[in-house]
Design an enzyme around this catalytic site. Structure first.
Site, PDB file in Angstrom:
ATOM      1  N   LYS A 143      41.729  58.946  -4.609  1.00 43.85           N
ATOM      2  CA  LYS A 143      41.191  58.188  -3.476  1.00 43.85           C
ATOM      3  C   LYS A 143      41.529  58.980  -2.221  1.00 43.85           C
ATOM      4  CE  LYS A 143      39.211  54.498  -1.708  1.00 43.85           C
ATOM      5  NZ  LYS A 143      37.842  54.039  -1.998  1.00 43.85           N
ATOM      6  N   ASP A 152      45.801  54.349 -15.815  1.00 43.14           N
ATOM      7  CA  ASP A 152      46.023  53.098 -16.549  1.00 43.14           C
ATOM      8  C   ASP A 152      44.750  52.256 -16.528  1.00 43.14           C
ATOM      9  OD1 ASP A 152      47.186  50.944 -17.823  1.00 43.14           O
ATOM     10  OD2 ASP A 152      48.313  50.262 -16.073  1.00 43.14           O
ATOM     11  N   ASP A 185      41.841  52.140 -19.788  1.00 48.27           N
ATOM     12  CA  ASP A 185      41.564  50.862 -20.452  1.00 48.27           C
ATOM     13  C   ASP A 185      40.087  50.497 -20.324  1.00 48.27           C
ATOM     14  OD1 ASP A 185      44.043  50.500 -21.522  1.00 48.27           O
ATOM     15  OD2 ASP A 185      44.796  49.219 -19.922  1.00 48.27           O
ATOM     16  N   ASP A 190      37.114  54.371  -7.200  1.00 47.11           N
ATOM     17  CA  ASP A 190      36.202  53.223  -7.254  1.00 47.11           C
ATOM     18  C   ASP A 190      34.838  53.653  -7.781  1.00 47.11           C
ATOM     19  OD1 ASP A 190      36.246  54.642  -4.811  1.00 47.11           O
ATOM     20  OD2 ASP A 190      35.384  52.982  -3.678  1.00 47.11           O
ATOM     21  N   TYR A 216      54.047  53.585 -10.325  1.00 44.23           N
ATOM     22  CA  TYR A 216      54.828  52.872 -11.342  1.00 44.23           C
ATOM     23  C   TYR A 216      56.288  53.315 -11.363  1.00 44.23           C
ATOM     24  CZ  TYR A 216      50.428  51.116 -13.324  1.00 44.23           C
ATOM     25  OH  TYR A 216      49.216  50.493 -13.516  1.00 44.23           O
TER      26      TYR A 216
HETATM   27 MG   LIG Z   1      34.755  51.009  -3.008  1.00 42.84          MG
HETATM   28 MG   LIG Z   2      46.968  49.777 -19.533  1.00 39.96          MG
END
Ligand SMILES: [Mg+2]
Ligand SMILES: [Mg+2]
Lengths: 387, 387
Positions: free
Chosen positions: A196, A252, A256, A228, A149
């Site tokens: 990751k 983020d 959420d 993931d 970001y």
């Molecule tokens: Mg995956």
């Molecule tokens: Mg958010």
């Protein structure tokens, strides 16, 4: 002890919920012998109306002089057509940058009283809860000022492609991990680094730094999980998590996702923290111990919900997310763990007594009544006495 | 029509489930008058054992000569200590790259028969289902060969920071969007582009390209959603989605989140597609119409589950994800929609008849029996006749 707290009520229901949190803080001050000096500041749409700017320089300057900041909510349809740099939301980015906060703490706990609002089946919750209860209580610590970001971005010269850059330095990773470890130390002593690392170089650096930092917290169990997989595990077994520490982008998304698992966004608090005086100050970081000698950590505390202008001023907005944000303020900025737990217990007692605003149920529609129950000296005192 | 299908059984339960899918394909061939010529190929751990390489050149060459590829699963503890370039999983990356597939299709549907396995409460599912049913049926189309997973990455010269780059070109975005639109056209005609366009430049390019491509599909409703919101919406209202198209990274996270919502990973199929002959060939792309004149789309089809070596060869692995992958193969590579639906209906009929492998329940533990029910000419025929 004397503390100064900047109040930034903002727009919509912001002033409603901040006023109610102040009532609770006053009750705490009375009971525990503290003095909270409030400095009310303008930011967001109301500041645009008054000064033309979402974050007037005086607001930021005054906030920096305080020990911590409690914010309501900013924004609303009235200001949505303004150009980007004049949007109320810029006030949040400006406050975070100006206050030097870099760790966003997002607790997501399912209170037993609100279990019905949770979209997940009870038996699924029970299966991963260490006590077999249909609840969970996790904290996501999201890096707030780095990563994708804030990296370099742009277009190729011919406009045919676009790029964004995820960048993390060792020091950025270390400082947010330390916030995570300090949080885990006063919780269930489990910390999961989510990344990751099977693909991303920045994630591999996260793991290297985590392996180093973990050595300083031998009593905290450190684990690693791919993002993931974490997105799956939050749904199928949320009870396995205590503290999750992760990057800006992953935090983020996951925070959420976790918030909706509680079914009650009107209940969710947040904190954004800078350096703690307990840590050695690091090169290039701000914050830390104040000149007064008090050991406070600068922090910005706010409910995760928005300004909901349609219900502003009607005494129906749920004040509990802001009241719980005030509890986080006492815990993380002032180190007042007992006082923080007293507020949290008072919120629990309020729900046990059946008080609800209409967003979480319908028995008592008055936010004022909910607040009165949570905030009265008696409730805070009783809840605390019961501990 | 004659078609050639490369079979890559792979490791663990891969050979078990591919064999069962072949039985079903044979039943379809019989009933609908097709000829499927199978070419069995080695990849993964078994190829390492036989040739020293996870993806022998002959395997890739032969696969490219076929019309589509059906893969079981690769990998297992036996090969986990090998260096990265010799891991069985490299076979997947090599096949994807070699076959020129760039769009990963991950359906996530909750079948009414498996509703109990879903972690989400029935009433939550019903609230967002257009028909008020406690189910959902969505398809995530994930870009597979670009973005953060394939961008430039590295460390700063002094090792103090690391970076990864998210890069997308207009053509990369356009081609995966078109796969999404073509998929939506044979589904419920809704397509949601998921991105983070409020922050990322690459996401803004996605939206620009989507706005252009959408004009070619006027009967499909296009919407946009931020990835953090989508992570919430998948849990609280999965019934709102038909087709989601998104980047490699976001698709990785969201498709795994969606898969766990079904509660039955043993049921989930996937497809990885290249260019379709229905589209104009684009510069730099591969695939497309074969020299034979047949209109096929090269695709790699595989269950999302792993190789589960602990249950290999025991006739207990759930074959339905691979059987449903074979249905996707018929739909997306050969355009045989009727035949694909016949398989899907046969799977439904099999579940309705109470057949279950132990991963999804316990009434009939034999994968062979499940397969026999799904694959017998009668079941495929009956299911199709009932449509
Ligand atoms: Mg995956
Ligand atoms: Mg958010």
């Amino acid at each position: 002890m004397n503390y100064s707290i900047a109040l930034v009520p903002g727009d919509g229901i912001g002033p409603d919920v901040v006023a109610q949190a102040v009532d609770v803080l006053d009750a705490v001050a009375d009971k525990y012998g503290h003095v909270f000096n409030y400095v009310e500041l303008e930011a967001g749409g109301c500041a645009i109306d008054a000064t033309g700017e979402p974050l007037p320089a005086e607001t930021l300057e005054a906030a920096k002089q305080c020990d911590a900041v409690l914010l309501g909510a900013v924004g609303g349809p009235k200001w949505e057509t303004l150009p980007g740099h004049l949007r109320p939301e810029r006030a949040l980015l400006g406050l975070r940058a100006g206050l030097g906060v870099y760790a966003n703490l997002r607790p997501a706990a399912l209170l037993p009283q609100l279990r019905e609002a949770c979209p997940i089946k009870d038996e699924v919750l029970r299966a991963s809860n260490p006590k077999g209860e249909a609840s969970f209580d996790l904290l996501i610590v999201r890096e707030l000022t780095g990563g994708l970001y804030f990296g370099e971005r742009g277009r190729s010269p011919d406009g045919s492609s676009a790029f964004d850059t995820e960048t993390y330095s060792r020091s950025e990773i270390e400082r947010v991990l330390r916030v995570g470890y300090r949080s885990a130390a006063v919780r269930r002593k489990k910390l999961c680094v989510v990344d990751k690392a099977n693909v991303l170089e920045s994630s591999r650096l996260w793991r290297e730094v985590a392996a180093e930092v973990a050595k300083d917290y031998p009593d905290i169990e450190t684990t690693y999980m791919y993002v993931d997989n974490c997105a799956m595990q939050l749904v199928r077994a949320p009870g396995q998590f205590d503290v999750i520490v992760t990057s800006n982008l992953f935090g983020d998304i996951l925070s959420d996702e976790a918030s909706v698992l509680t079914g009650s966004i009107g209940m969710l608090a947040s904190a954004s923290l800078g350096d703690s005086p307990e840590e050695e100050p690091k090169a290039g970081s701000s914050g830390g111990a104040k000149a007064s000698g008090k050991r406070v950590t600068m922090g910005l505390y706010e409910p995760i919900h928005g300004s909901a202008p349609d219900i502003a001023g009607q005494d129906i907005a749920n004040p509990l997310a802001t009241i719980l944000s005030a509890a986080m303020l006492l815990r993380y900025s002032f180190g007042l763990e007992t006082e923080a737990r007293a507020i949290e217990s008072a919120v629990t007692a309020t729900l046990d007594a059946g008080y609800r605003t209409r967003d979480i149920a319908s028995r008592n529609g008055s936010a004022g009544a909910v607040n009165a129950a949570a905030g009265s000296t008696g409730a805070v005192g009783t809840a605390n006495a019961a501990r």
